[in-house]
Design an enzyme around this catalytic site. Structure first.
Site, PDB file in Angstrom:
ATOM      1  N   CYS A 233     -25.820  45.595  52.293  1.00  0.00           N
ATOM      2  CA  CYS A 233     -24.870  44.664  52.610  1.00  0.00           C
ATOM      3  C   CYS A 233     -25.470  43.298  52.495  1.00  0.00           C
ATOM      4  CB  CYS A 233     -24.199  44.882  53.920  1.00  0.00           C
ATOM      5  SG  CYS A 233     -23.505  46.558  53.996  1.00  0.00           S
ATOM      6  N   HIS A 234     -25.509  42.805  53.953  1.00  0.00           N
ATOM      7  CA  HIS A 234     -26.223  41.272  53.970  1.00  0.00           C
ATOM      8  C   HIS A 234     -27.813  41.323  54.233  1.00  0.00           C
ATOM      9  CE1 HIS A 234     -22.131  40.147  54.871  1.00  0.00           C
ATOM     10  NE2 HIS A 234     -22.393  38.762  54.820  1.00  0.00           N
TER      11      HIS A 234
END
Lengths: 132, 132
Positions: free
Chosen positions: A66-67
């Site tokens: 994800c991030h």
């Protein structure tokens, strides 16, 4: 980032047993960077960036989802590496020199990455392989 | 991004009067990109990126704050420009070639940027100057 109790996004308490500044990265076999809003804070912690650099310099297993790759951008370790991430930060890892792929899991040597929680099965599978 | 009612972060309803795809950027004098979680979605909208490119190509006023510069990274317009942003995306705009400055407002010709809601006074002041 401090040792002690912290509250997660959904209200769960988590006991943090060690702060980044007290981590000796030699003691660990894998670095796993999860997503959400955490990476935007973790990437500002110089000790977290030193830990990240250690894993890449020693070619030790790293998994980011994800991030999570935001931390890799700040540590300066993603250039020229095959990677994926949350689509909202895709253009940032490309700008930092990553070779972006839109796949559930991207494997580049000892570094694996995934896009989102929907990819967790493939992410976990490849992460575990790195430890075998 | 569609026309119609949307709900803001704090529950307020906002009436969106036009979708990006229906915007003729020639009709507008300034582009203002606010922050929060919106820019990670706006940067994936090809019409929003075309609007952004128009403003930079024509050297028309642009103001971006907090996470707003994420859109400028995706539009490919921030390279070589003096800019600031939310500290959590600082390393992303630097990777994209921006000349980062840690100031309440950074002015580079017709482009102004600020870091956070704490900078709103300076941001608004310089944004309004661009329209005079």
């Amino acid at each position: 980032m401090k040792k002690g109790k912290i509250k997660g996004k959904y209200g769960y308490d988590v006991e943090v047993d060690i702060a980044f500044k007290d981590v000796n990265p030699e003691d660990y076999d894998i670095l796993v960077i999860s997503g959400g809003k955490g990476p935007e804070k973790m990437r500002l912690d110089k000790d977290a960036l030193e830990i990240t650099k250690h894993f890449f310099e020693k070619n030790k297993p790293v998994a980011a989802i994800c991030h999570g790759p935001q931390v890799l951008v700040s540590a300066g370790v993603i250039k020229g590496r095959k990677a994926t991430c949350w689509i909202g930060i895709r253009d940032d890892i490309i700008a930092a020199g990553a070779l972006y792929e839109d796949s559930e899991v991207v494997i580049d040597g000892n570094f694996v990455s995934s896009r989102s929680p929907d990819d967790l099965y493939a992410f976990g599978r490849e992460m575990i392989k790195l430890l075998k």
